[in-house]
Design an enzyme around this catalytic site. Structure first.
Site, PDB file in Angstrom:
ATOM      1  N   GLU A  98       0.843  -1.207   0.000  1.00 58.84           N
ATOM      2  CA  GLU A  98       0.000   0.000   0.000  1.00 58.84           C
ATOM      3  C   GLU A  98       0.875   1.252   0.000  1.00 58.84           C
ATOM      4  O   GLU A  98       0.602   2.231  -0.705  1.00 58.84           O
ATOM      5  CB  GLU A  98      -0.900   0.027   1.239  1.00 58.84           C
ATOM      6  N   CYS A 122      -2.116  -2.875   7.322  1.00 56.23           N
ATOM      7  CA  CYS A 122      -1.643  -2.806   8.720  1.00 56.23           C
ATOM      8  C   CYS A 122      -1.813  -1.370   9.234  1.00 56.23           C
ATOM      9  O   CYS A 122      -2.182  -0.467   8.478  1.00 56.23           O
ATOM     10  CB  CYS A 122      -0.180  -3.231   8.789  1.00 56.23           C
ATOM     11  N   CYS A 125       0.288   1.305   7.265  1.00 55.19           N
ATOM     12  CA  CYS A 125      -0.296   1.635   5.956  1.00 55.19           C
ATOM     13  C   CYS A 125      -1.623   2.364   6.135  1.00 55.19           C
ATOM     14  O   CYS A 125      -1.969   3.231   5.327  1.00 55.19           O
ATOM     15  CB  CYS A 125      -0.472   0.372   5.118  1.00 55.19           C
TER      16      CYS A 125
END
Ligand SMILES: Nc1ccn([C@H]2C[C@H](O)[C@@H](COP(=O)(O)O)O2)c(=O)n1
Ligand code: ZN
Length: 189
Positions: A98, A122, A125
């Site tokens: 990402e 996560c 990101c």
């Protein structure tokens, strides 16, 4: 008579009745498949993740996959997970898909865009997604969803009004075949 001869014999009247193909991939399949194709570039032996950012006009404005930062050799930096020293595992180094997709953007910004990604983002990101102005996430798997990092990302997405939806594929695979018989595809030439 093969297909090319048959089609070559088609009358003009038959030609005008030709309908568009029906088994084409839709936009969502196209974007998620693009994320998955990007993931094939990843050198991570345990997880290959890809991401594809799309604007409101269905234009792809960023693609990324998990990998080492520019200048940090894939062969020299570690891919290990559990090591006595954190300096010898990948976690302190690897850029997530990402993050790379956002950093690789080919437009002025990614405000109001959608990101397609193989694994749920996560917390790190999530912060980047929010700060970049991305407002929608389609993810394929939430496999690590109960870990604190992913609980935190959901908490941040909920607070920031970023929508996230699991993408449920319509077909289990999309094949790319380089062995195309172009003559059979365009027999009228
Ligand atoms: N949304 C995500 C989740 C994970 N990744 C990357 C980061 C690592 O290279 C790998 C996960 O490895 P693990 O923690 O399971 O050893 O996948 C990502 O890019 N985007
Ligand atoms: Zn991440």
């Amino acid at each position: 008579m093969d297909i090319s001869e048959m089609t070559a014999n088609m009358s003009l009247q038959d030609e005008t009745k030709l309908k568009k193909r029906e088994d084409y991939i839709d936009w969502q399949e196209y974007f998620m498949a693009t994320a998955f194709l990007a993931a094939k570039r990843s050198k991570d032996p345990s997880y290959q993740v890809g991401a594809c950012i799309v604007n409101k006009d269905n234009k792809i404005v960023g693609i990324g996959y998990n990998g080492m930062p520019i200048g940090c050799s894939d062969d020299e930096f570690p891919w290990a997970k559990k090591t006595p020293s954190p300096l010898d595992s990948k976690y302190l180094y690897v850029c997530h898909a990402e993050m790379n997709a956002i950093m690789n953007k080919n437009s002025a910004d990614v405000k109001d865009c959608t990101i397609y990604v193989g694994l749920f983002p996560c917390n790190e990101c999530a912060k980047m997604i929010i700060q970049a102005g991305i407002t929608k996430i389609y993810y394929l798997s939430d496999g690590k969803g109960d870990r604190p990092s992913y609980v935190a990302s959901k908490r941040m997405f909920d607070a920031a009004g970023v929508e996230y939806k699991q993408y449920v594929p319509k077909r289990s695979k999309i094949e790319i075949n380089f062995n195309v018989d172009w003559d059979a595809m365009s027999p009228s030439k």
